[in-house]
Design an enzyme around this catalytic site. Sequence first.
Site, PDB file in Angstrom:
ATOM      1  N   HIS A   1     -17.478  51.636  53.561  1.00 33.40           N
ATOM      2  CA  HIS A   1     -17.164  50.750  52.439  1.00 33.40           C
ATOM      3  C   HIS A   1     -17.927  51.271  51.232  1.00 33.40           C
ATOM      4  O   HIS A   1     -19.140  51.473  51.304  1.00 33.40           O
ATOM      5  CB  HIS A   1     -17.589  49.312  52.724  1.00 33.40           C
ATOM      6  CG  HIS A   1     -17.573  48.462  51.473  1.00 33.40           C
ATOM      7  ND1 HIS A   1     -16.437  48.284  50.724  1.00 33.40           N
ATOM      8  CD2 HIS A   1     -18.558  47.793  50.822  1.00 33.40           C
ATOM      9  CE1 HIS A   1     -16.723  47.525  49.677  1.00 33.40           C
ATOM     10  NE2 HIS A   1     -17.995  47.214  49.714  1.00 33.40           N
TER      11      HIS A   1
ATOM     12  N   HIS B   1     -13.464  45.705  43.189  1.00 36.18           N
ATOM     13  CA  HIS B   1     -14.609  45.797  44.076  1.00 36.18           C
ATOM     14  C   HIS B   1     -14.824  47.233  44.584  1.00 36.18           C
ATOM     15  O   HIS B   1     -15.837  47.848  44.277  1.00 36.18           O
ATOM     16  CB  HIS B   1     -14.378  44.823  45.233  1.00 36.18           C
ATOM     17  CG  HIS B   1     -15.475  44.784  46.248  1.00 36.18           C
ATOM     18  ND1 HIS B   1     -15.551  43.811  47.214  1.00 36.18           N
ATOM     19  CD2 HIS B   1     -16.521  45.602  46.471  1.00 36.18           C
ATOM     20  CE1 HIS B   1     -16.623  44.030  47.987  1.00 36.18           C
ATOM     21  NE2 HIS B   1     -17.221  45.104  47.558  1.00 36.18           N
TER      22      HIS B   1
ATOM     23  N   HIS C   1     -17.928  51.728  46.550  1.00 36.06           N
ATOM     24  CA  HIS C   1     -17.403  51.469  45.202  1.00 36.06           C
ATOM     25  C   HIS C   1     -17.108  52.817  44.544  1.00 36.06           C
ATOM     26  O   HIS C   1     -17.312  52.987  43.343  1.00 36.06           O
ATOM     27  CB  HIS C   1     -18.419  50.677  44.377  1.00 36.06           C
ATOM     28  CG  HIS C   1     -19.012  49.499  45.084  1.00 36.06           C
ATOM     29  ND1 HIS C   1     -20.278  49.045  44.836  1.00 36.06           N
ATOM     30  CD2 HIS C   1     -18.508  48.698  46.053  1.00 36.06           C
ATOM     31  CE1 HIS C   1     -20.523  48.005  45.624  1.00 36.06           C
ATOM     32  NE2 HIS C   1     -19.478  47.779  46.367  1.00 36.06           N
TER      33      HIS C   1
ATOM     34  N   GLU D   1     -22.047  41.966  53.586  1.00 38.07           N
ATOM     35  CA  GLU D   1     -20.656  42.330  53.885  1.00 38.07           C
ATOM     36  C   GLU D   1     -20.485  43.015  55.246  1.00 38.07           C
ATOM     37  O   GLU D   1     -19.502  43.732  55.453  1.00 38.07           O
ATOM     38  CB  GLU D   1     -20.116  43.238  52.783  1.00 38.07           C
ATOM     39  CG  GLU D   1     -20.061  42.540  51.433  1.00 38.07           C
ATOM     40  CD  GLU D   1     -19.188  43.300  50.462  1.00 38.07           C
ATOM     41  OE1 GLU D   1     -18.073  42.806  50.181  1.00 38.07           O
ATOM     42  OE2 GLU D   1     -19.616  44.371  50.001  1.00 38.07           O
TER      43      GLU D   1
END
Lengths: 237, 237, 237, 237
Positions: C95, C166, C97, C76
């Site tokens: 980024h 996500h 979760h 990613e």
Amino acid sequence: MADQAQIEDLVAANRILSDQGVVDGFGHVSARNETNTTRFLLACSMAPGLVTADDILEFDLNGNALDPCGRTLYVERFIHSEIYKAHPEIKAIVHSHSPSIIPFGVTTVPLQPIYHMSSFLGAGVPIFEIREAGGPATDMLIRNPELGAALAARIGKSAVVLMRGHGNVVIGASIQQVVFRAIYTEVNAKLQAEALRLGQGEVNFLNTEEAAKATATNNAVLSRPWALWKRQALGQG
Amino acid sequence: MADQAQIEDLVAANRILSDQGVVDGFGHVSARNETNTTRFLLACSMAPGLVTADDILEFDLNGNALDPCGRTLYVERFIHSEIYKAHPEIKAIVHSHSPSIIPFGVTTVPLQPIYHMSSFLGAGVPIFEIREAGGPATDMLIRNPELGAALAARIGKSAVVLMRGHGNVVIGASIQQVVFRAIYTEVNAKLQAEALRLGQGEVNFLNTEEAAKATATNNAVLSRPWALWKRQALGQG
Amino acid sequence: MADQAQIEDLVAANRILSDQGVVDGFGHVSARNETNTTRFLLACSMAPGLVTADDILEFDLNGNALDPCGRTLYVERFIHSEIYKAHPEIKAIVHSHSPSIIPFGVTTVPLQPIYHMSSFLGAGVPIFEIREAGGPATDMLIRNPELGAALAARIGKSAVVLMRGHGNVVIGASIQQVVFRAIYTEVNAKLQAEALRLGQGEVNFLNTEEAAKATATNNAVLSRPWALWKRQALGQG
Amino acid sequence: MADQAQIEDLVAANRILSDQGVVDGFGHVSARNETNTTRFLLACSMAPGLVTADDILEFDLNGNALDPCGRTLYVERFIHSEIYKAHPEIKAIVHSHSPSIIPFGVTTVPLQPIYHMSSFLGAGVPIFEIREAGGPATDMLIRNPELGAALAARIGKSAVVLMRGHGNVVIGASIQQVVFRAIYTEVNAKLQAEALRLGQGEVNFLNTEEAAKATATNNAVLSRPWALWKRQALGQG
């Protein structure tokens, strides 16, 4: 005085209950003296997480310390003395403000066994309302034998009694059993509250026979989690 | 300057509040100088969990550091200066963003004592709305004496004041007491929210007399949890 | 290659985000190279909590590693390359979760600033629905430049974009700022969910002006929590 | 006996699952012997967090230990033996009382994948009701081959089976995969319960194709979190 191994187990119980979050700066755990069953062992007034063997005192069943060594005593030692006096089969007691259990003491939702680890709750969990025995203006504490006796009278066949606006008492036939029960009562309270929300009030609890049989099974494996909890609380010793 | 023992207690308070999750990188705790009650002690601008004795500064009741030693000051030191100015009986103050309390500052549900440890909440917990004193477009901070005075005026007989969209202030008669109250306000908020859900809004709180009597009792045992918290935050020292 | 101090800050950011529970074995944080703004720095494919300076690679704005040293790359990385390409003012990206934020990505409840620490949420928090750009049968990952560009186009003036099913992306003008925002977005999500339950949907959030002013204030004190988080994640170093 | 590397992985799995809170004093993890697929490896009766290589025993598919070395065996080893017997493709099994999953076993709310990390739940999560196979008065344990076979028959294409009032079983094609699944099932349960409350029952889960594709992707990166979890549970080793 008591057997050294029992004192060491009681010290471990203090540390485990603190490490597991059942007690914080307050709460206490006692054991009936194995060598003289009219006496019990309890720390002097201090946080359970700091207790060592030197802090354990011996008490008679009226809550008098035989040799207080100048130490301050827990105001609520009568929880222990009166329960041991009224219930010869009880060998160990935890009193705590175990957090997840507090909400069940101030609402009307009964604590019930959500899984086999907390099956001992299947015998019922009464609530002790101090206003009934002490009137509407106490400081909430079990600070004399009369309040201790009133609390002891609520136990019946139960393993746990909730104290409204205060905490709870857990009783057992051994130090390992009472620690096991105190920890899994906290876990059950947390999971039951969560399940009631998830199921919008509909939860499939253990039935009475499942609870009784699971309790008998658990009683045979109390040393398994004890070894882990002891390692976590006390290190390799 | 202040007594060294008081400074050490204030350092311990900083570390304890960080270790217990009451403060994170932000928040502060102060104490009125015991040797000169027109002054108070507060760290320079830094995370409470990193404070040492060298970081403690002395302030007058207008929020001026007597000798800032080139250190940056907390923008919100006026919380402390104005409360000490308005309330001579207050000896220690905690300002925090204690997480479980935040929701009670942004809703209309009053914080109430769910058990004896947080009985000091029985005196009522007002909400300070900064829009009333500072208008609808502040940065939320108590960044001048006027806002500090408006906050101080909300205290009345309470031990805790919530600050909408910001945090709370806890006041006490000693460092040990204010730390005790800050920690148990956080615990109460968490347990009260849980109990309100469990009981669908019906919760049996301590009544006014129970709260007052339990508070008197607790004030006699503040050193018990303090010893544990200090050990946990600072180690064996 | 980049300045050593920036690399060390990026390593610290990786460790802090892991220590604070924003990332687990997955998630990543990058920084635009201060000495060449057409490049950015990002670890090779590994858990952020294990990253050291030797694991930081340099990438161009198409997501190519300039010298991969045989290392596997994050699938990613296009999250980073496309956001840096589309938004020259953005200097750092997380980024993750982050757990408490996940529910806000799969429901229609908007994330809003409950207190001043998370005031940057006042600029709005859009949700990126990968089905719009990638169709109904992706593996949920931003595995090519096209998906990265679609995600970058959702940012607008926001500091945070949620990714349905996500995680989320947080952007900032510096490493310290993006770490601050990632941590307080997680805190806000947890407290907002709690407040919505407590207030039965009625919560008094920061208004637009309060949010903007508090953000400006916070930007001046980013180093305060950074020092604490760094100590907690990396020890005394 | 089994390959030493596989035994070391199984020890690591025990420690990781304990460190991550999937197991406490109870629960167990096994692996099919790579060098003899009619056998499997499982610790003797003890807390997973204390397991070392010396505690791993080898069993046949009837649940007999080949050389028990005088050790006590898990009463519920038939969970493992019967699943390995019925499902040749299964190579590793975790049985736990993973806390957040318990409420889903005692209500009718299906566990569904809230994000890509737990996409393996997209294959469905059946509930095993022991009353169907064992009647209304068991002790809840899978204490014989018949109950193990009934549990094994519930698996179908699923990765997880819930056990009402008890816990769950997670199956996998490797030790790393089954640990990954056990940890993310716990995370999913916690986040799904939270999202259902936030969205008042409306949650946008992964669809079937997203779940299948994300699972394939995740299977390629199992070593990434494993390295972190191993470091956290076992230190630098």
